[in-house]
Design a protein around this motif. Structure first.
Motif, PDB file in Angstrom:
ATOM      1  N   TYR A  73       0.801  -1.229   0.000  1.00 34.97           N
ATOM      2  CA  TYR A  73       0.000   0.000   0.000  1.00 34.97           C
ATOM      3  C   TYR A  73       0.830   1.274   0.000  1.00 34.97           C
ATOM      4  N   CYS A  74       2.121   1.168   0.249  1.00 28.88           N
ATOM      5  CA  CYS A  74       2.892   2.347   0.636  1.00 28.88           C
ATOM      6  C   CYS A  74       3.712   2.946  -0.508  1.00 28.88           C
ATOM      7  N   GLY A  75       3.609   4.245  -0.664  1.00 29.83           N
ATOM      8  CA  GLY A  75       4.268   4.956  -1.757  1.00 29.83           C
ATOM      9  C   GLY A  75       5.785   4.978  -1.670  1.00 29.83           C
ATOM     10  N   LEU A 164       4.328   2.236  16.187  1.00 28.68           N
ATOM     11  CA  LEU A 164       4.462   1.151  15.216  1.00 28.68           C
ATOM     12  C   LEU A 164       3.058   0.630  14.939  1.00 28.68           C
ATOM     13  N   ARG A 165       2.475   1.107  13.873  1.00 31.48           N
ATOM     14  CA  ARG A 165       1.121   0.635  13.576  1.00 31.48           C
ATOM     15  C   ARG A 165       1.150  -0.861  13.297  1.00 31.48           C
ATOM     16  N   HIS A 166       0.187  -1.571  13.836  1.00 29.90           N
ATOM     17  CA  HIS A 166       0.152  -3.017  13.547  1.00 29.90           C
ATOM     18  C   HIS A 166      -0.457  -3.254  12.159  1.00 29.90           C
ATOM     19  N   GLU A 167      -1.132  -2.252  11.622  1.00 25.40           N
ATOM     20  CA  GLU A 167      -1.736  -2.228  10.270  1.00 25.40           C
ATOM     21  C   GLU A 167      -3.010  -3.056  10.165  1.00 25.40           C
ATOM     22  N   THR A 168      -3.027  -4.240  10.730  1.00 25.76           N
ATOM     23  CA  THR A 168      -4.249  -5.044  10.846  1.00 25.76           C
ATOM     24  C   THR A 168      -3.948  -6.156  11.847  1.00 25.76           C
ATOM     25  N   MET A 311       5.770  10.731   0.237  1.00 33.56           N
ATOM     26  CA  MET A 311       4.409  10.507  -0.250  1.00 33.56           C
ATOM     27  C   MET A 311       4.012   9.063  -0.008  1.00 33.56           C
ATOM     28  N   LEU A 312       3.389   8.820   1.121  1.00 32.60           N
ATOM     29  CA  LEU A 312       2.934   7.455   1.405  1.00 32.60           C
ATOM     30  C   LEU A 312       1.713   7.135   0.558  1.00 32.60           C
ATOM     31  N   TYR A 313       0.947   8.197   0.226  1.00 35.08           N
ATOM     32  CA  TYR A 313      -0.301   8.040  -0.536  1.00 35.08           C
ATOM     33  C   TYR A 313      -0.505   9.311  -1.348  1.00 35.08           C
ATOM     34  N   ASP A 314      -1.426   9.262  -2.306  1.00 31.34           N
ATOM     35  CA  ASP A 314      -1.626  10.399  -3.217  1.00 31.34           C
ATOM     36  C   ASP A 314      -2.279  11.597  -2.514  1.00 31.34           C
TER      37      ASP A 314
END
Ligand code: 5AD
Ligand code: FES
Length: 353
Positions: A73-75, A164-168, A311-314
């Motif tokens: 997912y990461c830019g 530290l995000r676990h993300e899911t 830029m992790l995302y647009d």
């Protein structure tokens, strides 16, 4: 489930501070605008009883966009050959802190990709310099997965917090968002390690990430109850055009806000940012996040010359604005909804009312 039954679930969550997976799932699948208002009203009340109308600010210093990982997912994933890479030097980081301190920041968040150039020694040196120069400030690290010894050394050097995000919280979902070489277990273990070392710890997840189900979000809530982190960072997934998820839909504003409210009821004490990603999908996203129970904002302190490169995302917001502009902009935004940005370290308040 009917709306009044869902309201009863929210009452139960307020009283018990936890629900079953099925109950969280029912809320996440069944909520509407009215139920959201019901939730946000409670979330704000809980937030006001602990933190009043104060909004803590964290100065975010994005010091490297090199990353050895390849999260889908990461830019700034390593396979994105179009990302223009940069690193700030230690002196450049200190300049950001100097500017930030003058603007009233008392927490500096050092965030970066997983960049092997930044060895433990280099990170330790930056921590020590910041803590020596600004002993009244907290240093937060957000530099991904490292070994226990490294985390311990960062803590011993004076770092206070770690994000530290676990993300899911679902292993199977995690594996659809990450390449094979990344391990769900290792990430979760890192969080427990960080906690045992004594850091104030933040985990978190994206809302509306590809393949995410309501059950996955319910699992995230159960994970929060188990870990009991000091901070939780959540924001909508936003597609980045140079990633394998370029054509995936973005996460929804309403669901992200609803999750913020659920988190406030589940962890009343928690430090909960209204994130840049939320501000990116809606012009007043960060204000709405605060009104849903969040109590932190994290404006960017990175030099303007590098901002567009992280830029992790647009369409990430604030990439052209000076630090002082973001600081003032957020101050006005918070004031417009009856809250005030404060100059304080803003540590977690676990034990008050
Ligand atoms: N959309 C939203 N958030 C993202 N992050 C990374 N890529 C994206 C994206 N495309 C989040 C991850 C990471 C944090 C630094 O940014 O959750 O942990
Ligand atoms: Fe950066 Fe508004 S917060 S310009």
């Amino acid at each position: 489930m009917k709306q009044h039954e869902l309201q009863q679930l929210i009452d139960k969550l307020e009283a018990c501070r936890s629900l079953s997976k099925g109950e969280y799932t029912a809320l996440i699948t069944g909520f509407d605008a009215e139920l959201s208002e019901y939730l946000f009203d409670k979330a704000r009340r809980i937030r006001h009883s602990r933190y009043g109308h104060d909004v803590y600010v964290r100065g975010l210093i994005e010091f490297t966009n090199y990353c050895k990982n390849d999260c889908l997912y990461c830019g700034i994933r390593r396979s994105n050959k179009r990302a223009e890479r940069y690193r700030l030097t230690e002196n450049e980081i200190m300049e950001c802190c100097k500017e930030g301190y003058a603007l009233g920041f008392r927490t500096f968040v050092l965030q970066g990709g997983e960049d092997p150039f930044y060895t433990d020694e280099k990170i330790i040196s930056v921590i020590q310099r910041i803590k020596a120069q600004y002993p009244d400030c907290a240093v937060t690290l957000s530099i991904g997965e490292r070994e226990h010894e490294s985390y311990q050394a960062f803590f011993d050097a004076g770092a206070d917090r770690y994000l530290l995000r676990h993300e899911t919280a679902s292993k199977s979902h995690y594996e659809r968002l990450h390449p094979k070489e990344l391990s769900f277990e290792h990430r979760i273990n890192c969080l427990y390690d960080l906690k045992s070392i004594g850091f104030q710890v933040g985990c978190g997840f994206m809302v509306g990430s590809p393949f995410q189900t309501p059950e996955n979000l319910a699992e995230d809530m159960l994970f929060l109850s188990r870990l009991r982190p000091d901070m939780v960072g959540i924001g909508p997934f936003i597609a980045h055009h140079d990633t394998p998820f370029s054509d995936k839909p973005n996460g929804a504003l309403e669901l992200t806000l609803f999750m913020l409210g659920l988190i406030r009821l589940t962890l009343p004490y928690v430090l909960l940012p209204s994130t840049t990603a939320l501000g990116t999908i809606h012009p007043r996203g960060r204000e709405l996040g605060i009104l849903a129970g969040a109590n932190v904002v994290m404006p960017n302190l990175s030099p303007v010359s590098v901002r567009k490169k992280y830029m992790l995302y647009d369409n990430k917001i604030c990439t052209g604005d000076e630090s002082a502009e973001c600081r003032n902009c957020l101050e006005m935004r918070m004031r417009s909804i009856g809250y005030q940005v404060v100059t304080a370290r803003g540590d977690v308040k676990r034990d008050t009312v």
